[in-house]
Design an enzyme around this catalytic site. Sequence first.
Site, short mmCIF file in Angstrom:
data_model
loop_
_atom_site.label_atom_id
_atom_site.label_comp_id
_atom_site.label_asym_id
_atom_site.label_seq_id
_atom_site.Cartn_x
_atom_site.Cartn_y
_atom_site.Cartn_z
N ARG A 39 5.93 8.64 -0.40
CA ARG A 39 6.50 8.41 0.93
C ARG A 39 8.02 8.61 0.98
NH1 ARG A 39 2.57 3.41 2.95
NH2 ARG A 39 0.94 4.80 3.76
N GLN A 76 -2.31 -6.13 -4.31
CA GLN A 76 -3.59 -5.53 -4.71
C GLN A 76 -3.94 -5.93 -6.14
OE1 GLN A 76 -3.35 -1.31 -3.99
NE2 GLN A 76 -3.23 -1.57 -1.77
N ARG A 118 0.78 6.83 7.77
CA ARG A 118 2.07 6.25 8.18
C ARG A 118 3.18 7.32 8.27
NH1 ARG A 118 0.41 1.07 8.34
NH2 ARG A 118 -0.70 0.28 6.53
N ASP A 120 5.12 -1.12 3.32
CA ASP A 120 4.49 -0.07 4.11
C ASP A 120 5.33 0.34 5.32
OD1 ASP A 120 2.29 -0.04 2.43
OD2 ASP A 120 1.16 -1.49 3.63
N LYS A 140 2.11 5.35 -2.98
CA LYS A 140 1.24 4.96 -1.86
C LYS A 140 0.33 6.14 -1.50
CE LYS A 140 2.79 0.80 -1.53
NZ LYS A 140 1.93 -0.31 -1.90
N SER A 152 2.73 -6.69 -6.44
CA SER A 152 1.60 -6.03 -5.80
C SER A 152 0.49 -7.02 -5.48
CB SER A 152 1.05 -4.92 -6.71
OG SER A 152 -0.24 -4.55 -6.27
C1 S3P Z 1 -1.94 -4.34 0.38
C2 S3P Z 1 -0.91 -4.40 -0.51
C3 S3P Z 1 0.17 -3.39 -0.60
C4 S3P Z 1 0.22 -2.49 0.63
C5 S3P Z 1 -1.15 -2.05 1.06
C6 S3P Z 1 -2.03 -3.25 1.37
C7 S3P Z 1 -2.98 -5.39 0.36
O1 S3P Z 1 -0.05 -2.60 -1.74
O2 S3P Z 1 1.04 -1.38 0.39
O3 S3P Z 1 -1.07 -1.22 2.19
O4 S3P Z 1 -3.74 -5.51 1.33
O5 S3P Z 1 -3.05 -6.14 -0.63
P1 S3P Z 1 0.45 -3.09 -3.21
O6 S3P Z 1 -0.21 -4.35 -3.52
O7 S3P Z 1 0.03 -2.00 -4.16
O8 S3P Z 1 1.94 -3.17 -3.09
#
Ligand code: S3P
Length: 441
Positions: A356, A175, A398, A325, A352, A173
Amino acid sequence: MTALSTLTARPVSALKGAIRAPGDKSMSHRSLIFGGMAEGVTDIEGLLEGDDILATARAVEAFGATVERLGEGRWRVTGQARGMGGFRSPGAVIDCGNAGTGVRLLMGAAAGYDLTATFDGDASLRKRPMKRVTGPLADMGARFDWNGTEDRLPLTLHGGGLKGIEYVQTVASAQIKSAILLAGLNAAGDTVVVEPEKSRDHTERMLRAFGATVDVTEEGEGWRIRLKGGQTLTGTFVAVPGDPSSAAFPLAAALIVPGSEVTVEGVMLNPQRTGLFDTWIEMGADLTITNRRVSGGEDVGDITARYSALKGVVVPEDRAASMIDEYPILSATAAYAEGRTVMRGVGEMRVKESDRIALMVAGLTACGVAVEEEAEGFIVTGGPVRGGATVATAHDHRIAMSHLILGLAAEQPVSVLDPEMIATSFPGFVAMMNGLGGSIG
Ligand code: S3P
């Protein structure tokens, strides 16, 4: 009684033309947040002006930065960095709307400062897990109060006094990685994130563009990322390229509507984001990339898709992070492919903006497509797509766009409920698709 809000896609004969993809959502969030943490001025070009990003812009302002819109996609952020005190306690709750990236990165950024902030979001964001980020941030020294349910928004963060940690990711991830690295900027000592599987690296690239030192070494199939605490970011210029996750929708339409040829210009081609394009090529898609260049520290190109006789494939599970995504729109194109498309190792899809897997299985099934659901994946068997259904989206942008694209090539129209959320990532989607010859309204 208020009328139900729906959009309907009708079958069309061919899509033709060239468009620019909206700015990349991941980079748009980051450019505003990093600009807010930095000393001096950050000028941004090509910012996605979707609702998610506008919520992040308001949040960065609430933390003390000055945020100005200079023109279409042109924004200026002036940070208030004073040594270690760049963000200050906001006067009100930080409402991140629908944006998981917004709230998780902002929590990481804010955790490094001596402040208190309450974060909240819409009904969808309130259902999403937050401990994956608050856990490591708490290990660094931040404190959190759950204001309602544990692991869910709203929550209150008490930041400051952090120390670096070494964190080994259990899910791929970006994030989580980004939140830890942003907190690490204002932590004592080094912060290390080990990723057994690579995730998108926009944070690492953009930190460097803002003058920080980030050491990245390959480790197994993944990366070890090390960042020294106490680094100050310096405002810079950020050109945000087009979002491959948004470009996917018009390109998908061209692949499934006979006679089509569509070009999307200026699409970001970061290798951690292009898994869908690799998969489509394996399915036999006629995709060509021209005008390759570097913009905003990222590889960029123009992508042309022509109608193609697709065949089903088994998507390698280790590709999931580079297209997480994109499985909804991949599954819509798989409905038109000959044979089975197997998508496994994608349990993250269930946390998400909506579940999904469940929503695509339900929507495709309602449109007459053969789909098998698994705990961490799903399998689509292609064939003629009947359509003729109204599909639930759980307010997920999405899910809505994927079914509308599906409907452009189906035998009968496909309608989606609650399509407003499309504006979170792709404002102007309907007009852009109709400009290419689509029929969505
Ligand atoms: C993102 C990371 C992804 C993705 C999200 C954007 C980012 O999530 O699904 O739309 O900008 O770091 P995860 O890190 O939870 O997988």
